[in-house]
Scaffold this motif. Sequence first.
Motif, PDB file in Angstrom:
ATOM      1  N   UNK A  21       0.754  -1.269  -0.068  1.00 37.28           N
ATOM      2  CA  UNK A  21      -0.179   0.067   0.021  1.00 37.28           C
ATOM      3  C   UNK A  21       0.893   1.272   0.004  1.00 37.28           C
ATOM      4  N   UNK A  22       1.920   1.071   0.811  1.00 41.26           N
ATOM      5  CA  UNK A  22       2.938   2.422   0.524  1.00 41.26           C
ATOM      6  C   UNK A  22       3.599   2.753  -0.572  1.00 41.26           C
ATOM      7  N   UNK A  23       3.872   1.265  -1.357  1.00 44.29           N
ATOM      8  CA  UNK A  23       4.465   1.705  -2.807  1.00 44.29           C
ATOM      9  C   UNK A  23       3.232   2.145  -3.624  1.00 44.29           C
ATOM     10  N   UNK A  24       2.220   1.670  -3.584  1.00 47.76           N
ATOM     11  CA  UNK A  24       1.019   2.244  -4.400  1.00 47.76           C
ATOM     12  C   UNK A  24       0.739   3.458  -4.288  1.00 47.76           C
ATOM     13  N   UNK A  25       0.958   4.037  -2.857  1.00 47.31           N
ATOM     14  CA  UNK A  25       0.605   5.436  -2.668  1.00 47.31           C
ATOM     15  C   UNK A  25       1.714   6.228  -3.392  1.00 47.31           C
ATOM     16  N   UNK A  26       2.970   5.600  -3.094  1.00 47.69           N
ATOM     17  CA  UNK A  26       4.052   6.564  -3.888  1.00 47.69           C
ATOM     18  C   UNK A  26       3.844   6.698  -5.383  1.00 47.69           C
ATOM     19  N   UNK A  27       3.446   5.592  -5.584  1.00 46.62           N
ATOM     20  CA  UNK A  27       3.313   5.343  -7.359  1.00 46.62           C
ATOM     21  C   UNK A  27       2.150   6.266  -7.851  1.00 46.62           C
ATOM     22  N   UNK A  28       1.048   6.439  -6.789  1.00 44.15           N
ATOM     23  CA  UNK A  28      -0.272   7.278  -7.148  1.00 44.15           C
ATOM     24  C   UNK A  28       0.335   8.702  -7.075  1.00 44.15           C
ATOM     25  N   UNK A  29       1.346   9.136  -5.994  1.00 40.71           N
ATOM     26  CA  UNK A  29       2.000  10.214  -6.102  1.00 40.71           C
ATOM     27  C   UNK A  29       2.684  10.731  -7.598  1.00 40.71           C
ATOM     28  N   UNK A  30       3.457   9.736  -7.950  1.00 41.97           N
ATOM     29  CA  UNK A  30       3.917   9.972  -9.206  1.00 41.97           C
ATOM     30  C   UNK A  30       2.949  10.363 -10.311  1.00 41.97           C
TER      31      UNK A  30
END
Length: 96
Positions: A21-30
């Motif tokens: 979920x943390x990685x997904x959040x970072x990707x969504x930020x990108x």
Amino acid sequence: MLDLEKNKSNKNNNNLIFRLNRVIGQLEGLKKELNKDPLDQDCVQTFNQLKASINGLKSFGEAYMSEHLEDCLKQNVKIDEIMTKLKPVMSSVFKL
């Protein structure tokens, strides 16, 4: 004993899901940053977000392998088949 193992497995899975979920959040930020007007994009922030997501995914992979490799090996699969399938995966992990 089975309840202890099940609780440990659930805790491990929750930890892995948290990491994903943390990685997904970072990707969504990108993705959000890239949807902005190019003049409004912060390239330093974007590169930092990219680096964080790559490192997070690597960290997830390491944790997944650490927590689940033994379970995978306990499945009734012949050792030759495991080695054949696992070698290319292990090799590619270190090329990330």
